[in-house]
Scaffold this motif. Structure first.
Motif, PDB file in Angstrom:
ATOM      1  N   LYS A  26      54.342   0.690   0.254  1.00 41.44           N
ATOM      2  CA  LYS A  26      54.427  -0.549  -0.906  1.00 41.44           C
ATOM      3  C   LYS A  26      53.545  -1.730  -0.734  1.00 41.44           C
ATOM      4  CE  LYS A  26      58.353  -0.545  -0.283  1.00 41.44           C
ATOM      5  NZ  LYS A  26      60.543  -1.243  -0.450  1.00 41.44           N
ATOM      6  N   PRO A  27      53.034  -1.827  -1.996  1.00 41.89           N
ATOM      7  CA  PRO A  27      52.298  -3.404  -1.592  1.00 41.89           C
ATOM      8  C   PRO A  27      53.702  -4.345  -0.902  1.00 41.89           C
ATOM      9  CG  PRO A  27      52.657  -2.510  -4.422  1.00 41.89           C
ATOM     10  CD  PRO A  27      52.267  -1.263  -3.429  1.00 41.89           C
ATOM     11  N   ARG A  28      52.472  -5.158  -0.436  1.00 41.81           N
ATOM     12  CA  ARG A  28      53.384  -5.767  -0.055  1.00 41.81           C
ATOM     13  C   ARG A  28      53.510  -7.737  -1.055  1.00 41.81           C
ATOM     14  NH1 ARG A  28      53.242  -6.932   6.360  1.00 41.81           N
ATOM     15  NH2 ARG A  28      54.926  -5.095   6.523  1.00 41.81           N
ATOM     16  N   ILE A  29      54.058  -7.849  -1.391  1.00 40.10           N
ATOM     17  CA  ILE A  29      54.084  -9.869  -2.032  1.00 40.10           C
ATOM     18  C   ILE A  29      54.489 -10.489  -0.789  1.00 40.10           C
ATOM     19  CG2 ILE A  29      54.138 -11.082  -3.613  1.00 40.10           C
ATOM     20  CD1 ILE A  29      54.717  -8.673  -5.922  1.00 40.10           C
ATOM     21  N   VAL A  30      53.607 -11.476  -0.451  1.00 33.74           N
ATOM     22  CA  VAL A  30      54.024 -12.302  -0.009  1.00 33.74           C
ATOM     23  C   VAL A  30      54.226 -13.997  -0.339  1.00 33.74           C
ATOM     24  CG1 VAL A  30      53.577 -13.848   2.711  1.00 33.74           C
ATOM     25  CG2 VAL A  30      53.198 -11.628   2.676  1.00 33.74           C
ATOM     26  N   ILE A  31      54.820 -15.156  -0.440  1.00 32.14           N
ATOM     27  CA  ILE A  31      55.156 -15.690  -0.640  1.00 32.14           C
ATOM     28  C   ILE A  31      55.966 -17.150   0.340  1.00 32.14           C
ATOM     29  CG2 ILE A  31      56.659 -17.454  -2.304  1.00 32.14           C
ATOM     30  CD1 ILE A  31      57.728 -14.429  -3.161  1.00 32.14           C
ATOM     31  N   LEU A  32      54.384 -18.184   0.008  1.00 33.24           N
ATOM     32  CA  LEU A  32      54.442 -19.276   1.112  1.00 33.24           C
ATOM     33  C   LEU A  32      55.601 -20.196   1.201  1.00 33.24           C
ATOM     34  CD1 LEU A  32      50.737 -18.651   3.001  1.00 33.24           C
ATOM     35  CD2 LEU A  32      53.042 -17.152   3.281  1.00 33.24           C
ATOM     36  N   GLY A  33      56.487 -20.689   1.038  1.00 31.84           N
ATOM     37  CA  GLY A  33      57.780 -21.388   1.154  1.00 31.84           C
ATOM     38  C   GLY A  33      58.044 -21.620  -0.289  1.00 31.84           C
ATOM     39  N   ALA A  34      59.617 -22.189   0.081  1.00 34.67           N
ATOM     40  CA  ALA A  34      61.058 -22.113  -0.937  1.00 34.67           C
ATOM     41  C   ALA A  34      60.746 -22.959  -0.912  1.00 34.67           C
ATOM     42  CB  ALA A  34      61.852 -20.647  -0.009  1.00 34.67           C
ATOM     43  N   GLY A  35      60.303 -23.657  -1.807  1.00 38.83           N
ATOM     44  CA  GLY A  35      60.619 -25.110  -3.139  1.00 38.83           C
ATOM     45  C   GLY A  35      60.415 -24.516  -3.984  1.00 38.83           C
ATOM     46  N   TYR A  36      60.858 -25.265  -5.173  1.00 40.07           N
ATOM     47  CA  TYR A  36      60.905 -24.625  -6.597  1.00 40.07           C
ATOM     48  C   TYR A  36      60.022 -23.219  -7.436  1.00 40.07           C
ATOM     49  CZ  TYR A  36      63.788 -29.287  -7.483  1.00 40.07           C
ATOM     50  OH  TYR A  36      64.540 -30.065  -7.238  1.00 40.07           O
ATOM     51  N   ALA A  37      59.029 -23.552  -6.400  1.00 37.17           N
ATOM     52  CA  ALA A  37      58.057 -22.565  -7.084  1.00 37.17           C
ATOM     53  C   ALA A  37      58.091 -21.365  -6.488  1.00 37.17           C
ATOM     54  CB  ALA A  37      55.800 -23.257  -6.800  1.00 37.17           C
ATOM     55  N   GLY A  38      58.296 -21.330  -5.086  1.00 38.77           N
ATOM     56  CA  GLY A  38      58.634 -20.307  -4.513  1.00 38.77           C
ATOM     57  C   GLY A  38      59.638 -19.534  -4.455  1.00 38.77           C
ATOM     58  N   MET A  39      61.165 -20.062  -4.819  1.00 39.09           N
ATOM     59  CA  MET A  39      62.388 -20.293  -5.373  1.00 39.09           C
ATOM     60  C   MET A  39      61.795 -19.158  -6.523  1.00 39.09           C
ATOM     61  SD  MET A  39      64.705 -20.062  -2.649  1.00 39.09           S
ATOM     62  CE  MET A  39      66.730 -20.478  -3.134  1.00 39.09           C
ATOM     63  N   MET A  40      61.511 -20.056  -7.762  1.00 38.77           N
ATOM     64  CA  MET A  40      61.632 -19.296  -8.909  1.00 38.77           C
ATOM     65  C   MET A  40      60.944 -17.800  -8.848  1.00 38.77           C
ATOM     66  SD  MET A  40      64.033 -20.547 -10.676  1.00 38.77           S
ATOM     67  CE  MET A  40      63.496 -19.619 -11.876  1.00 38.77           C
ATOM     68  N   THR A  41      59.495 -17.899  -8.477  1.00 36.20           N
ATOM     69  CA  THR A  41      57.992 -17.283  -7.923  1.00 36.20           C
ATOM     70  C   THR A  41      59.777 -15.939  -7.488  1.00 36.20           C
ATOM     71  OG1 THR A  41      57.067 -18.273  -7.993  1.00 36.20           O
ATOM     72  CG2 THR A  41      56.390 -16.084  -7.448  1.00 36.20           C
ATOM     73  N   THR A  42      59.676 -16.041  -5.914  1.00 37.68           N
ATOM     74  CA  THR A  42      60.556 -14.911  -5.741  1.00 37.68           C
ATOM     75  C   THR A  42      61.461 -14.351  -6.777  1.00 37.68           C
ATOM     76  OG1 THR A  42      60.213 -16.273  -3.670  1.00 37.68           O
ATOM     77  CG2 THR A  42      62.058 -14.333  -3.612  1.00 37.68           C
ATOM     78  N   LYS A  43      62.381 -15.126  -7.402  1.00 33.67           N
ATOM     79  CA  LYS A  43      63.605 -14.463  -8.027  1.00 33.67           C
ATOM     80  C   LYS A  43      63.096 -13.289  -9.047  1.00 33.67           C
ATOM     81  CE  LYS A  43      67.882 -15.078 -10.174  1.00 33.67           C
ATOM     82  NZ  LYS A  43      68.776 -14.945  -9.887  1.00 33.67           N
ATOM     83  N   ARG A  44      61.830 -14.324  -9.879  1.00 32.79           N
ATOM     84  CA  ARG A  44      61.449 -13.722 -11.090  1.00 32.79           C
ATOM     85  C   ARG A  44      60.667 -11.946 -10.559  1.00 32.79           C
ATOM     86  NH1 ARG A  44      63.661 -15.539 -14.680  1.00 32.79           N
ATOM     87  NH2 ARG A  44      63.054 -17.685 -15.602  1.00 32.79           N
ATOM     88  N   LEU A  45      59.964 -12.173  -9.858  1.00 32.04           N
ATOM     89  CA  LEU A  45      59.432 -10.551  -9.571  1.00 32.04           C
ATOM     90  C   LEU A  45      60.476  -9.708  -8.696  1.00 32.04           C
ATOM     91  CD1 LEU A  45      56.676 -12.287  -6.632  1.00 32.04           C
ATOM     92  CD2 LEU A  45      56.388 -10.616  -8.337  1.00 32.04           C
ATOM     93  N   THR A  46      61.663 -10.306  -8.006  1.00 31.08           N
ATOM     94  CA  THR A  46      63.029  -9.222  -7.852  1.00 31.08           C
ATOM     95  C   THR A  46      63.620  -8.823  -9.538  1.00 31.08           C
ATOM     96  OG1 THR A  46      64.262 -11.190  -7.717  1.00 31.08           O
ATOM     97  CG2 THR A  46      63.184 -10.177  -5.916  1.00 31.08           C
ATOM     98  N   GLN A  47      63.362  -9.875 -10.129  1.00 28.21           N
ATOM     99  CA  GLN A  47      63.814  -9.184 -11.629  1.00 28.21           C
ATOM    100  C   GLN A  47      62.830  -8.691 -12.463  1.00 28.21           C
ATOM    101  OE1 GLN A  47      64.295 -13.270 -13.461  1.00 28.21           O
ATOM    102  NE2 GLN A  47      66.590 -13.478 -13.273  1.00 28.21           N
ATOM    103  N   GLN A  48      61.711  -8.502 -12.132  1.00 26.26           N
ATOM    104  CA  GLN A  48      60.829  -7.797 -13.115  1.00 26.26           C
ATOM    105  C   GLN A  48      60.127  -6.419 -12.394  1.00 26.26           C
ATOM    106  OE1 GLN A  48      57.334 -10.012 -14.153  1.00 26.26           O
ATOM    107  NE2 GLN A  48      59.117 -12.058 -14.458  1.00 26.26           N
ATOM    108  N   LEU A  49      60.053  -6.454 -11.073  1.00 25.55           N
ATOM    109  CA  LEU A  49      59.794  -5.269 -10.238  1.00 25.55           C
ATOM    110  C   LEU A  49      60.830  -4.593  -9.715  1.00 25.55           C
ATOM    111  CD1 LEU A  49      56.800  -7.318  -7.985  1.00 25.55           C
ATOM    112  CD2 LEU A  49      56.789  -6.034 -10.319  1.00 25.55           C
ATOM    113  N   GLY A  50      60.945  -3.338  -9.647  1.00 21.40           N
ATOM    114  CA  GLY A  50      61.878  -2.636  -8.992  1.00 21.40           C
ATOM    115  C   GLY A  50      61.993  -2.730  -7.362  1.00 21.40           C
TER     116      GLY A  50
END
Length: 403
Positions: free
Chosen positions: A5-29
């Protein structure tokens, strides 16, 4: 774990990082990609609430939340470590305690304080940068009050609080201070006319970017409650006991807080990204020029407003919108579909001036003042919590009492 599986790595759990993670879990299986979120601490904090923690008007635990309460560790791999460097050629992130390869990288490491080379500022002033630094400020302020009460040698100037910078954070901070100081005076039985809050700004006005009518309202509201403004006062040096301004004038204080500037995370420079004033200017799709698989968002990125020929301001609402575009574009790369260009939807900006006062604009420029503006500010804060964790998170961490 499926290593194909391709690995998506997000650096930093500020507003941008938290919301990107949230959106990715919603949009990708779960089978489409491995999502990894790396953050220094095991908690996320509301950066826009730090001035309240620093003033002592909000408990630090109310301003932060466990990352694992928002992102399911079975769905998102959570790594708590500090980022040292990104090795772009090797698709590798170097952490303090390990290394991690990536297929797609999102850099959302947030800001660091920028003192613009003012002599002594780094050493002698506090800065509102995270939960810990903010807590230190409120503890130091209270210590000054306790010391003044108990130490016969204490001077009145020890109770002065000097805030360098009249931008958004500085003004919101002094708004909280004028609410907290009367409580401290009562607690330590100190004459409320002794403590001072002094805001020093080199520019000819506070709150750059705000309409002058709103700025006048903010200044008048804060002055009525005892804030002293020194506008057009250039800080030459920060000493242990105050600022030197406009050549040789000294303003003395027992607490000095610098809120006058921020810059992108120093990891950017170390990793060889092209930097402009501490940040990376990204393409319209939020990728780094010349890099197919690296996105930079939030406070680390200059995202250009092409109509005006300048970057959009680095606000929480911009960071959250970066996240939407970034997540959609990572999905686009995975599915070989067209990427979207970031378009900023300005919902307005409201600055709090204490718990029950605020001013700002909403939607298409409607001006709000006083309690209606303050109520709107709380709605904005709660909306973020709702987007991140739904009604449960609002009930747990939200601003539910209006005033």
């Amino acid at each position: 774990m499926n290593t194909n599986k391709p690995r998506i790595v997000i650096l930093g759990a500020g507003y941008a990082g938290m919301m990107t993670t949230k959106r990715l879990t919603q949009q990708l299986g779960a089978e489409e990609a491995e999502i990894v979120l790396i953050n220094k601490h095991n908690y996320h904090y509301q950066t826009t609430w730090l001035h309240e923690v620093a003033a002592g008007t909000r408990n630090q635990n109310q301003a932060r939340m466990m990352i694992s309460d928002v992102h399911n560790p079975n769905r998102v791999r959570l790594i708590y470590d500090s980022v040292v460097e990104v090795k772009k050629e090797e698709n590798l992130v170097v952490l303090e305690n390990s290394e991690l390869s990536y297929d797609y990288l999102v850099v959302s490491l947030g800001f660091e304080s920028n003192t613009f080379g003012i002599k002594g500022m780094d050493k002698n002033a506090f800065a509102i940068t995270d939960i810990e630094t903010s807590r230190l400020i409120s503890e130091h302020i209270e210590y000054q009050f306790a010391k003044y009460k108990l130490d016969p040698k204490a001077k009145e100037e020890d109770l002065a609080i000097l805030v360098g910078g009249g931008g958004f954070t500085g003004i919101e901070f002094v708004g909280e201070l004028v609410e907290q100081i009367p409580k401290l005076c009562k607690k330590y039985d100190i004459d409320p006319s002794i403590p001072k809050v002094i805001n020093v700004e080199a520019a000819p006005t506070i709150l750059p970017g705000f309409n002058e009518v709103l700025v006048a309202y903010a200044k008048s509201s804060l002055e009525t409650r005892g804030v002293e403004f020194r506008i057009g006062a250039k800080i030459e040096e920060c000493k242990k006991n105050g600022f030197v301004v406009n050549g040789d004038e000294e303003i003395k204080a027992g607490t000095i807080v610098w809120t006058g500037g921020v810059t992108g995370n120093s990891v950017l420079n170390k990793s060889g990204f092209e930097i402009t004033k501490g940040k990376v200017t990204v393409n319209g799709d939020l990728r780094v020029p010349g890099e197919e698989n690296i996105f930079i968002i939030g406070d680390c990125a200059w995202v250009m407003n092409e109509e005006e020929g300048r970057p959009y301001p680095p606000t929480a609402q911009a960071a959250m919108q970066h996240a939407d575009t970034c997540a959609a574009n990572i999905k686009g790369l995975l599915h070989n579909s067209e990427l979207t260009k970031f378009v900023f939807d300005d919902k307005g900006t409201v600055a709090s001036l204490g718990n029950s006062d605020a001013m700002g604009t909403v939607f298409s420029g409607t001006k709000l003042y006083g309690k209606p503006a303050s109520a709107m500010k709380k709605v904005i804060d709660n909306r973020y919590l709702f987007l991140l964790g739904g009604p449960k998170l609002i009930l747990k961490k939200g601003k539910l009492r209006p005033f």
